[in-house]
Design a protein around this motif. Structure first.
Motif, PDB file in Angstrom:
ATOM      1  N   GLU A  47       0.818  -1.313  -0.062  1.00 46.02           N
ATOM      2  CA  GLU A  47      -0.040   0.120  -0.015  1.00 46.02           C
ATOM      3  C   GLU A  47       0.888   1.284  -0.105  1.00 46.02           C
ATOM      4  OE1 GLU A  47      -0.043  -2.305   2.168  1.00 46.02           O
ATOM      5  OE2 GLU A  47      -2.188  -3.313   2.074  1.00 46.02           O
ATOM      6  N   LEU A  48       2.089   1.315   0.562  1.00 46.26           N
ATOM      7  CA  LEU A  48       2.661   2.505   0.656  1.00 46.26           C
ATOM      8  C   LEU A  48       3.509   2.621  -0.580  1.00 46.26           C
ATOM      9  CD1 LEU A  48       4.026   4.871   2.456  1.00 46.26           C
ATOM     10  CD2 LEU A  48       5.912   2.905   3.402  1.00 46.26           C
ATOM     11  N   MET A  49       4.149   1.490  -1.041  1.00 48.01           N
ATOM     12  CA  MET A  49       4.821   1.427  -2.356  1.00 48.01           C
ATOM     13  C   MET A  49       3.759   2.132  -3.424  1.00 48.01           C
ATOM     14  SD  MET A  49       7.071  -1.766  -2.798  1.00 48.01           S
ATOM     15  CE  MET A  49       6.068  -3.244  -2.457  1.00 48.01           C
ATOM     16  N   GLY A  50       2.276   1.745  -3.482  1.00 46.05           N
ATOM     17  CA  GLY A  50       1.427   2.278  -4.305  1.00 46.05           C
ATOM     18  C   GLY A  50       1.234   3.491  -4.255  1.00 46.05           C
ATOM     19  N   ALA A  51       1.233   4.010  -3.042  1.00 45.14           N
ATOM     20  CA  ALA A  51       0.911   5.437  -2.519  1.00 45.14           C
ATOM     21  C   ALA A  51       2.053   6.456  -3.276  1.00 45.14           C
ATOM     22  CB  ALA A  51       0.615   5.652  -1.186  1.00 45.14           C
ATOM     23  N   PHE A  52       3.091   5.828  -3.112  1.00 43.12           N
ATOM     24  CA  PHE A  52       4.462   6.769  -3.530  1.00 43.12           C
ATOM     25  C   PHE A  52       4.382   6.769  -4.973  1.00 43.12           C
ATOM     26  CE2 PHE A  52       8.770   6.576  -4.967  1.00 43.12           C
ATOM     27  CZ  PHE A  52       9.217   7.668  -4.286  1.00 43.12           C
ATOM     28  N   ALA A  53       3.896   5.633  -5.407  1.00 45.64           N
ATOM     29  CA  ALA A  53       4.176   5.614  -7.121  1.00 45.64           C
ATOM     30  C   ALA A  53       2.847   6.400  -7.627  1.00 45.64           C
ATOM     31  CB  ALA A  53       3.897   4.291  -7.720  1.00 45.64           C
ATOM     32  N   LEU A  54       1.667   6.345  -6.999  1.00 40.35           N
ATOM     33  CA  LEU A  54       0.597   7.167  -7.514  1.00 40.35           C
ATOM     34  C   LEU A  54       0.764   8.550  -7.607  1.00 40.35           C
ATOM     35  CD1 LEU A  54      -2.354   5.102  -6.644  1.00 40.35           C
ATOM     36  CD2 LEU A  54      -1.665   5.726  -8.714  1.00 40.35           C
ATOM     37  N   ALA A  55       1.614   9.099  -6.373  1.00 38.87           N
ATOM     38  CA  ALA A  55       1.859  10.593  -6.136  1.00 38.87           C
ATOM     39  C   ALA A  55       2.372  11.363  -7.271  1.00 38.87           C
ATOM     40  CB  ALA A  55       2.563  10.831  -5.021  1.00 38.87           C
ATOM     41  N   TRP A  56       3.171  10.566  -7.883  1.00 42.65           N
ATOM     42  CA  TRP A  56       3.928  11.287  -9.229  1.00 42.65           C
ATOM     43  C   TRP A  56       3.142  11.618 -10.570  1.00 42.65           C
ATOM     44  CZ3 TRP A  56       8.532  13.070  -7.751  1.00 42.65           C
ATOM     45  CH2 TRP A  56       9.235  12.569  -6.702  1.00 42.65           C
ATOM     46  N   PHE A  57       1.895  10.391 -10.376  1.00 36.81           N
ATOM     47  CA  PHE A  57       1.116  10.616 -11.678  1.00 36.81           C
ATOM     48  C   PHE A  57      -0.246  11.580 -11.255  1.00 36.81           C
ATOM     49  CE2 PHE A  57       3.212   6.704 -12.165  1.00 36.81           C
ATOM     50  CZ  PHE A  57       3.008   6.293 -13.760  1.00 36.81           C
ATOM     51  N   VAL A  58      -0.601  11.877  -9.816  1.00 38.05           N
ATOM     52  CA  VAL A  58      -1.391  12.558  -9.514  1.00 38.05           C
ATOM     53  C   VAL A  58      -0.996  13.945  -9.646  1.00 38.05           C
ATOM     54  CG1 VAL A  58      -2.988  13.412  -7.637  1.00 38.05           C
ATOM     55  CG2 VAL A  58      -2.826  10.849  -8.007  1.00 38.05           C
ATOM     56  N   GLY A  59       0.437  14.320  -9.222  1.00 38.80           N
ATOM     57  CA  GLY A  59       1.045  15.499  -9.138  1.00 38.80           C
ATOM     58  C   GLY A  59       1.307  16.094 -10.499  1.00 38.80           C
ATOM     59  N   ALA A  60       1.352  15.145 -11.408  1.00 36.59           N
ATOM     60  CA  ALA A  60       1.607  15.790 -12.611  1.00 36.59           C
ATOM     61  C   ALA A  60       0.530  16.508 -13.436  1.00 36.59           C
ATOM     62  CB  ALA A  60       2.042  14.542 -13.679  1.00 36.59           C
ATOM     63  N   ALA A  61      -1.033  16.016 -13.076  1.00 33.15           N
ATOM     64  CA  ALA A  61      -1.750  16.934 -13.781  1.00 33.15           C
ATOM     65  C   ALA A  61      -1.767  18.299 -13.366  1.00 33.15           C
ATOM     66  CB  ALA A  61      -3.346  16.196 -12.910  1.00 33.15           C
ATOM     67  N   ALA A  62      -1.007  19.033 -12.333  1.00 33.97           N
ATOM     68  CA  ALA A  62      -0.762  20.444 -12.252  1.00 33.97           C
ATOM     69  C   ALA A  62      -0.436  20.838 -13.452  1.00 33.97           C
ATOM     70  CB  ALA A  62       0.147  20.376 -11.220  1.00 33.97           C
ATOM     71  N   ALA A  63       0.245  20.120 -14.575  1.00 28.21           N
ATOM     72  CA  ALA A  63       0.755  20.820 -15.736  1.00 28.21           C
ATOM     73  C   ALA A  63      -0.453  21.444 -16.433  1.00 28.21           C
ATOM     74  CB  ALA A  63       1.520  19.589 -16.555  1.00 28.21           C
ATOM     75  N   VAL A  64      -1.623  20.814 -16.352  1.00 28.19           N
ATOM     76  CA  VAL A  64      -2.926  21.381 -17.017  1.00 28.19           C
ATOM     77  C   VAL A  64      -3.072  22.725 -16.677  1.00 28.19           C
ATOM     78  CG1 VAL A  64      -5.260  21.349 -17.736  1.00 28.19           C
ATOM     79  CG2 VAL A  64      -3.743  19.133 -17.325  1.00 28.19           C
ATOM     80  N   PRO A  65      -3.375  23.191 -15.608  1.00 27.67           N
ATOM     81  CA  PRO A  65      -3.501  24.667 -15.168  1.00 27.67           C
ATOM     82  C   PRO A  65      -2.124  25.541 -15.347  1.00 27.67           C
ATOM     83  CG  PRO A  65      -3.305  23.502 -13.126  1.00 27.67           C
ATOM     84  CD  PRO A  65      -3.506  22.493 -14.185  1.00 27.67           C
ATOM     85  N   LEU A  66      -0.978  24.790 -15.210  1.00 28.73           N
ATOM     86  CA  LEU A  66       0.387  25.366 -15.487  1.00 28.73           C
ATOM     87  C   LEU A  66       0.500  25.829 -17.075  1.00 28.73           C
ATOM     88  CD1 LEU A  66       2.803  26.570 -14.011  1.00 28.73           C
ATOM     89  CD2 LEU A  66       3.938  24.248 -14.583  1.00 28.73           C
TER      90      LEU A  66
END
Length: 618
Positions: A47-66
């Motif tokens: 679960e911890l590995m999955g959360a760490f991995a997903l964080a990078w993909f979720v964070g990348a969505a900030a590129a849209v408003p940027l």
């Protein structure tokens, strides 16, 4: 009216293709780094590995408003420069936290480039298939060992050239001049292409399996030619100037969707059977290319969020599929579910398919030559059998941990040197990964066999590409792989038996890897292995070797002794093999019947979490 740059493979398409190529390269380092560095191979909760991995993909969505604030060209160029720098740096930075976070930064910047490119109006229909095909062909030509793990003096110039193409093409790409489309499908395409549809390793697995339930060295160049033909079909669909009318409308989208789902179902149906696997490859690649070509969408924020959402599908599905081997639940539904999501998105797409680039006969000849000749660079010469002399064989037992060392680096050449230093006649391997996207899509077995100049036999355990193996130059007679009763370990277990002839004497070799239940003795598997070895050997001298995950004096080891198998390493103890850097446990074993062991050596290489064990059996 078709924009003029659609009449040829323009800079926008080139930027997309180069970016996809580099993004896949970074993923091939980042994915195994999550397991071997952040996760330390199952010692960290899934679960911890999955959360760490997903964080990078979720964070990348900030590129849209940027991108909406700064403009897609600026964000795309910044992402391209960052992706290029990270990709080039991974040639030199190996192991530990620097590798993990450099690959993570490269992934984040690569996703920002992808999202900004989508928001800027580019189409995924041509550039993405070309990038995926180029990645598959390069992976095949390199024998599934990426540039990141190759000598820097020749890998760096190749990576530098690819990075330069990405930056230059992104800098001059024509943003905002056409409607983007197909970006939601990019994540599913990367997942399905990497898992099977465009995987050189899976092509090798398909070529190596027979009808007996085990795999052996395939005929020379068959896997390379197979992936070349798959890539050619993939590119033909993506690059043909104008699709037939029957394929360019709603009926074509339904056909592509159905074929894509069918290919994923075939892949999941019986991964170890050659016929369904070949059909999955041959059906999956063209249907992926057709889906990307036919998909449509709107430019701007919607396209950006579609790209982000597609890559989030990639991340969630990859975690769901591979976490099953740690947690323990059915996972064959995952590829089909991803294909179904892509199929629904495609069918709901209503815009007409765009025209493809205009490519002359010379261009098609060059593409065909690249598809058919480039993969042959990874072909090895056939191995001649050696009859051996004397009455004793030299055996190496090694749990190779999917090819990754304690520091998270992939060093098959070093592992092969450690094995070769013992001058073995037979090599018994545990934890052999032959195609998992999670570990970079390498075929560890084919790579080691090629370097060592040996033929291989493979017994599947977790699935058709993860299990145990035997390498040898000796003549091989009967071979059999027997699945073992599941004892609480999701990766499963098996026993692979092979009869080898040495100096006119037949010896039975059994390669296995016990997966004990939590906090309990693996008595059931120990009994099954002993019974299988006795039946398979038929009275011949026998060696059982592998990572048995049991210690000297355990009840499970007593089960082998009761069946007539002596502890061949007992006179030489302590024979500590785990962990490789500071061995403290004796869990790798060589058990013999009708033979004795001598010249026992524990290796010092740390190309796995286990140390190898070598013994002379005679």
């Amino acid at each position: 009216m078709t924009p003029p740059f659609r009449s040829w493979f323009g800079r926008t398409d080139l930027a997309v293709a180069a970016g996809v190529l580099l993004l896949v390269d970074v993923l091939r380092v980042w994915l195994p780094s999550i397991i071997t560095i952040f996760g330390q191979a199952a010692s960290t909760p899934a679960e911890l590995m999955g959360a760490f991995a997903l964080a990078w993909f979720v964070g990348a969505a900030a590129a849209v408003p940027l991108a909406a604030r700064l403009g897609p060209p600026r964000v795309a160029l910044a992402g391209a420069v960052g992706l290029a720098c990270a990709r080039l740096a991974l040639i030199f930075v190996h192991g530990g936290q620097p590798q993990l976070y450099l690959a993570s930064a490269g992934l984040l910047l690569g996703l920002a480039w992808l999202i900004a490119t989508a928001a800027g109006g580019a189409s995924a229909g041509v550039g993405v298939p070309v990038g995926l095909a180029a990645s598959a062909l390069q992976h095949a030509a390199l024998g599934t060992v990426d540039l990141s793990w190759r000598p820097w003096w020749w890998a760096a110039p190749i990576a530098l050239a690819e990075c330069a193409v990405l930056v230059a093409a992104t800098r001059t790409a024509r943003f905002g001049t056409r409607t983007g489309g197909g970006w939601l499908l990019v994540g599913p395409a990367l997942l399905l292409g990497g898992m099977y549809a465009l995987s050189p390793a899976v092509a090798g697995v398909a070529a190596s399996y027979g009808a007996q339930g085990y795999a052996s060295t395939p005929p020379l160049a068959v896997p390379q030619l197979a992936i070349g033909l798959v890539a050619l079909a993939f590119l033909a669909v993506a690059l043909v100037p104008r699709l037939p009318a029957a394929l360019s409308g709603p009926a074509g989208r339904v056909a592509a969707a159905a074929a894509l789902v069918a290919s994923a179902a075939l892949f999941a149906w019986d991964f170890g059977a050659p016929a369904p696997l070949w059909l999955a490859l041959l059906l999956g690649a063209p249907s992926l290319a057709l889906a990307l070509r036919l998909a449509s969408g709107r430019a701007g924020r919607r396209a950006g969020y579609a790209a982000a959402g597609g890559m989030l599908i990639f991340a969630v599905a990859a975690i769901a599929y591979y976490a099953a081997y740690d947690i323990g639940y059915p996972n064959r539904w995952v590829p089909a579910a991803v294909a179904l999501v892509a199929a629904v998105s495609l069918v709901r797409s209503g815009a007409p398919a765009p025209d493809g680039p205009r490519i002359g006969r010379g261009g098609w000849a060059a593409i065909a030559a690249a598809c058919l000749l480039l993969p042959l660079a990874g072909t090895a010469a056939p191995v001649e059998a050696s009859v051996g002399k004397g009455g004793s064989i030299r055996l190496v037992e090694y749990n190779i941990r999917m090819g990754f060392g304690l520091d998270g680096t992939y060093r098959p050449a070093e592992a092969a040197r450690a094995i070769a230093a013992q001058h073995p006649d037979v090599v018994v391997l545990s934890e052999v990964d032959r195609a998992w996207l999670l570990n970079g899509g390498h075929d560890d077995l084919a790579v080691l066999a090629r370097i060592l100049g040996m033929r291989y036999l493979f017994g599947p355990a977790a699935d058709a590409v993860w299990g145990d193996a035997v390498l040898t130059r000796l003549p091989v007679g009967a071979v059999e792989s027997r699945p073992l009763t599941a004892a609480g370990a999701p990766t499963g277990a098996q026993a692979l038996g092979a009869i080898v002839t040495y100096g006119g004497r037949e010896i039975a070799i059994v390669s296995t890897h016990i997966q004990p239940p939590p906090d309990a003795e693996p008595l059931v598997q120990a009994r099954e292995i002993a019974a299988f070895a006795t039946s398979f050997a038929g009275g011949r001298p026998t060696v059982i070797a592998g990572d048995l995950n049991i210690t000297p004096g355990s009840t499970s080891l007593g089960e082998f002794e009761a069946a007539g198998y002596a502890d061949g390493l007992a006179p030489f103890r302590p024979v500590r093999t785990f962990p490789a850097d500071r061995p403290a446990e004796e869990i790798d074993h060589v058990l013999v019947r009708g033979l004795t062991c001598a010249s026992v050596i524990v290796g010092t290489a740390v190309t796995s979490d286990h140390a190898l064990v070598a013994a002379t059996c005679g």
